[in-house]
Write a protein that holds these residues in place. Structure first.
Motif, mmCIF file in Angstrom:
data_model
loop_
_atom_site.group_PDB
_atom_site.id
_atom_site.type_symbol
_atom_site.label_atom_id
_atom_site.label_comp_id
_atom_site.label_asym_id
_atom_site.label_seq_id
_atom_site.Cartn_x
_atom_site.Cartn_y
_atom_site.Cartn_z
ATOM 1 N N ALA A 404 0.546 -0.839 0.145
ATOM 2 C CA ALA A 404 -0.015 0.249 0.429
ATOM 3 C C ALA A 404 1.031 1.500 -0.252
ATOM 4 N N SER A 405 1.798 1.053 0.645
ATOM 5 C CA SER A 405 3.136 2.716 0.582
ATOM 6 C C SER A 405 3.921 2.066 -0.218
ATOM 7 N N ALA A 406 4.302 1.466 -1.406
ATOM 8 C CA ALA A 406 4.883 1.445 -2.424
ATOM 9 C C ALA A 406 6.384 1.208 -1.406
ATOM 10 N N GLY A 407 6.440 0.505 -0.982
ATOM 11 C CA GLY A 407 7.388 0.015 0.092
ATOM 12 C C GLY A 407 8.093 0.915 1.110
ATOM 13 N N LYS A 408 7.432 2.411 1.582
ATOM 14 C CA LYS A 408 7.590 2.684 2.342
ATOM 15 C C LYS A 408 7.766 3.011 4.040
ATOM 16 N N ARG A 409 6.522 1.777 4.341
ATOM 17 C CA ARG A 409 5.690 1.511 5.314
ATOM 18 C C ARG A 409 6.070 -0.056 5.591
ATOM 19 N N SER A 410 5.743 -0.536 6.402
ATOM 20 C CA SER A 410 6.150 -1.879 6.497
ATOM 21 C C SER A 410 5.282 -2.182 8.374
ATOM 22 N N LEU A 411 5.701 -3.138 8.883
ATOM 23 C CA LEU A 411 5.511 -4.297 10.010
ATOM 24 C C LEU A 411 5.542 -3.380 11.073
ATOM 25 N N ASP A 412 7.405 -3.093 10.797
ATOM 26 C CA ASP A 412 7.910 -1.995 11.742
ATOM 27 C C ASP A 412 8.035 -1.281 12.423
ATOM 28 N N ASP A 413 7.357 0.125 11.461
ATOM 29 C CA ASP A 413 6.572 1.050 11.626
ATOM 30 C C ASP A 413 5.594 1.060 12.654
ATOM 31 N N LEU A 414 4.233 0.474 13.123
ATOM 32 C CA LEU A 414 3.280 -0.163 13.564
ATOM 33 C C LEU A 414 3.981 -0.725 14.781
ATOM 34 N N MET A 415 5.074 -1.513 15.013
ATOM 35 C CA MET A 415 4.858 -2.934 15.684
ATOM 36 C C MET A 415 5.669 -0.897 16.924
ATOM 37 N N LEU A 416 7.306 -0.168 16.337
ATOM 38 C CA LEU A 416 7.547 0.649 16.898
ATOM 39 C C LEU A 416 6.907 2.154 17.619
ATOM 40 N N ALA A 417 5.480 1.944 16.337
ATOM 41 C CA ALA A 417 4.753 2.990 17.049
ATOM 42 C C ALA A 417 4.219 2.293 18.867
ATOM 43 N N MET A 418 3.145 1.287 18.491
ATOM 44 C CA MET A 418 3.042 1.038 19.856
ATOM 45 C C MET A 418 4.388 0.786 20.676
ATOM 46 N N LEU A 419 5.516 0.451 20.598
ATOM 47 C CA LEU A 419 6.783 0.561 21.704
ATOM 48 C C LEU A 419 6.332 2.348 22.321
ATOM 49 N N ALA A 420 6.462 3.159 21.654
ATOM 50 C CA ALA A 420 6.199 4.345 21.919
ATOM 51 C C ALA A 420 4.945 4.830 22.811
ATOM 52 N N ARG A 421 4.166 4.127 22.254
ATOM 53 C CA ARG A 421 2.788 4.077 23.541
ATOM 54 C C ARG A 421 3.086 3.705 24.570
ATOM 55 N N GLN A 422 3.561 2.497 24.387
ATOM 56 C CA GLN A 422 4.247 2.356 25.738
ATOM 57 C C GLN A 422 4.686 2.214 26.584
ATOM 58 N N HIS A 423 6.147 2.911 26.542
ATOM 59 C CA HIS A 423 6.982 4.286 26.712
ATOM 60 C C HIS A 423 6.540 5.516 27.271
ATOM 61 N N GLY A 424 6.068 5.714 26.638
ATOM 62 C CA GLY A 424 4.811 7.172 26.988
ATOM 63 C C GLY A 424 4.135 7.265 28.620
ATOM 64 N N GLY A 425 3.744 5.138 28.508
ATOM 65 C CA GLY A 425 3.376 5.733 30.160
ATOM 66 C C GLY A 425 1.842 5.314 30.092
ATOM 67 N N ARG A 426 1.567 4.322 28.759
ATOM 68 C CA ARG A 426 0.223 3.857 28.444
ATOM 69 C C ARG A 426 -0.105 2.741 29.663
ATOM 70 N N THR A 427 -1.199 2.226 29.108
ATOM 71 C CA THR A 427 -1.158 0.930 29.384
ATOM 72 C C THR A 427 -1.732 1.041 27.985
ATOM 73 N N THR A 428 -1.088 0.023 27.057
ATOM 74 C CA THR A 428 -1.469 -0.874 25.720
ATOM 75 C C THR A 428 -2.112 -1.501 25.846
ATOM 76 N N THR A 429 -3.800 -1.013 24.976
ATOM 77 C CA THR A 429 -4.198 -2.344 24.777
ATOM 78 C C THR A 429 -4.919 -2.254 23.108
ATOM 79 N N ASN A 430 -5.972 -3.449 22.834
ATOM 80 C CA ASN A 430 -6.340 -3.300 21.584
ATOM 81 C C ASN A 430 -7.101 -2.201 20.550
ATOM 82 N N ALA A 431 -7.557 -1.321 21.286
ATOM 83 C CA ALA A 431 -8.031 0.019 20.833
ATOM 84 C C ALA A 431 -7.041 0.369 20.223
ATOM 85 N N ASP A 432 -5.560 0.617 20.802
ATOM 86 C CA ASP A 432 -4.290 1.079 20.539
ATOM 87 C C ASP A 432 -4.070 0.367 19.556
ATOM 88 N N TRP A 433 -4.027 -1.030 19.077
ATOM 89 C CA TRP A 433 -3.631 -1.314 17.714
ATOM 90 C C TRP A 433 -4.399 -0.669 17.043
#
Length: 572
Positions: A404-433
């Motif tokens: 969809a992004s012509a190779g510019k995005r991958s699962l890496d980006d979503l996984m690291l975004a979830m990690l940033a949410r977690q490091h921000g002190g949030r309780t990560t949930t399915n809604a975040d995903w």
């Protein structure tokens, strides 16, 4: 000079100093029979009648020492009398595992005053897990050493307080050359950050003259192994240390914390492992048997080490969200080593096909995720769903993101975004995903995710794993134990529900037979040719029943190399 634990207490941070003193059955022997545990707490408060200490009765299907120890305690006012009570605590999350549940508490006869000192002795002898499949948490005393996880022996105060912790070893009763190591490092060490009781229990401990170490002296990355693995342990650990450095770079950690790898022998389910606090444990088997191939163990190491860096979904807690933690780790256990040139394409596709074959032949492939927590330990086909189905879901999602992004995005980006949410002190949930999915691919991706949780079978595209591989259909036989799978997760394994016409029945197994040795299934479930041998007791007689646990043949999805594409083009 203040100790590290006392210094922490002076600064207002509760502290605990853990001292472990392994003892042999007879002086001068290598074999360790018991471990004297001394805990010194500063900043712990409890009124008369309140719980001072606690320990689960069972953790991750492993019995703890809670019922076999005698605890002595004292504080600034002298001896402190403790009584026990058993309670059921709320379930909490420890990454993909659960905390809480049936637990034993030690209750104070009066208010605790000042420093609390606790002493007890634990057995360090090997025993087969009575409940069947389980991580290597229980103590095992083979190979000139002993090892076990804090999960099974570390008495700690209830609540969510964080403690500065030090670990020390008293090795005076053991021969010269004995080593002691924990998840925090070799010898006397301090945990790098304050830890809650749940986090403190997620540490591993190993000691003995038969304990090997790499490197010597220990640096940021270190490894310790108990006994003599049937492969070059130091060489395997050098490979693992290189991968750890690459992981740290991938996750943006310029100065990663110390990290320990522990290896020990497992007579039942060798080759498996479990991730703990800044460390993980993997097991090896006898030469030529399961768990003796360092190439296969590399994937276990890559998987468990990934857990230390990755994000987790914290609510719902524990096994209900294991599809996320285990699915990501199973996906990246081959993706990143291939990307870094630490494995080749043939290794990649072999590991991929093991997990895909295990999933696409499973009779439980479409069981909803909601059933995983209650059936996880009772059925190997349920237990492997978070790993295999989760991996295939993430592989399909990664492919869709790349296209969809012509190779510019991958699962890496979503996984690291979830990690940033977690490091921000949030309780990560399915809604975040779902929010990450919605932002990347829109509402259809959210609908696909919910269908996945409902049991819909993921099917990545033929080229989802890159230009080197394509999807093919192959005839594979379904795993079929031949009797009620819950039997193998019970302390006394009495066969029931024998299926007429099954390979187990044809081999002579009967309802009422007692299976006297635990039976691993997670690995054999993905191996089309591996036979199952049951040690059985029938009417006082010992029998060995051997059969191929396979049923009907069906078409399953696998991947194969595309001819003419160079190895250099394989990594994504």
């Amino acid at each position: 000079m203040l100790t590290m634990a006392l210094a922490a207490a002076v600064s207002g941070q509760p502290a605990v100093a853990i001292t472990l003193a392994p003892k042999p059955a007879a002086r001068g022997q290598d074999r360790i029979a018991t471990i004297d545990v001394t805990l010194r707490f500063d900043g712990v408060a409890a009124a008369a009648g309140e719980a001072v200490l606690g320990l689960p009765l069972v953790t991750s299907n492993v019995d703890t020492v809670a019922t076999v120890i005698t605890v002595q305690a004292s504080d600034a006012r002298g001896p402190l009398s403790l009584t026990t009570r058993d309670v059921v605590l709320p379930t909490g999350a420890a990454r993909d595992a659960d905390t809480g549940g049936p637990s034993r508490q030690w209750v104070a006869s009066r208010a605790v005053a000042g420093r609390l000192t606790v002493r007890y002795t634990i057995p360090a002898t090997a025993s087969l897990p009575p409940r069947g499949p389980a991580p290597p948490f229980a103590f095992s005393d083979d190979g000139g050493g002993t090892s076990g996880a804090g999960h099974v022996f570390l008495l700690l105060p209830p609540g969510d307080a964080a403690y500065r912790a030090t670990v020390d070893w008293n090795l005076s009763a053991l021969p010269k050359g004995t080593r002691g190591a924990s998840s925090y490092g070799v010898g006397r060490v301090m945990a790098p950050e304050p830890l809650t009781a749940g986090q403190l229990r997620m540490a591993y401990y190993m000691a003995g003259r038969g304990v090997g170490q790499w490197p010597v002296p220990a640096r940021g990355f270190f490894a310790a192994w108990q006994g003599k693995p049937p492969f070059d342990a130091a060489g395997l650990m050098r490979w693992t240390g290189t991968l750890y450095d690459r992981y740290a770079s991938f996750f943006g950690q310029k100065t990663p914390p110390p990290y320990g790898v522990f290896l020990r022998y497992n007579p039942i389910n060798a080759g498996g492992g479990v991730g703990l606090y800044h460390s993980f444990v993997t097991t090896f088997g006898r030469s030529g048997g399961q768990g003796s191939d360092p190439g296969e163990i590399k994937f276990t190491l890559a998987h468990e080490m990934f857990h230390t860096f990755q994000p987790f979904i914290e609510e719902p807690a524990g096994l209900a969200s294991s599809w996320f933690g285990e699915g990501l780790a199973t996906f990246y256990q081959r993706r990143l080593p291939l990307r870094y040139g630490l494995i080749g394409p043939d290794d990649f596709v072999k590991d991929l096909n093991f997990h895909a074959g295990r999933y696409y032949t499973s009779a439980m492939a479409t069981v909803p995720n909601a059933e995983v927590p209650t059936r996880f330990w009772a059925d190997t086909r349920i237990r492997t769903l978070p790993y295999d189905r989760g991996m295939l879901y993430f592989a399909d999602l990664d492919d869709r993101l790349r296209k969809a992004s012509a190779g510019k995005r991958s699962l890496d980006d979503l996984m690291l975004a979830m990690l940033a949410r977690q490091h921000g002190g949030r309780t990560t949930t399915n809604a975040d995903w779902e929010a990450e999915l919605r932002g990347a691919l829109g509402e259809p991706a959210v609908a696909d995710f919910r269908a996945f949780l409902g049991g819909t079978m993921p099917l990545p595209a033929s080229d989802a794993f890159g230009p080197c591989f394509r999807r093919v259909a192959k005839p594979l036989r379904r795993y079929e134990l031949g009797f009620d799978t819950a039997v193998l997760a019970e302390p006394k394994r009495i066969v029931r529900g024998l299926q007429a016409g099954s390979a187990a029945a044809a081999a002579g197994l009967r309802d009422g037979d007692e299976i006297v040795v635990p039976v691993p299934q997670d690995g054999i479930q993905g191996n089309q040719t591996q036979r199952l041998t049951l040690a059985v007791r029938r009417e006082g007689r010992a029998l060995s029943i051997d059969y191929l646990p396979r049923g009907e043949t069906g078409q399953a999805w696998q991947w194969e190399r595309v001819l003419g594409v160079s190895d250099k083009a394989c990594a994504l």
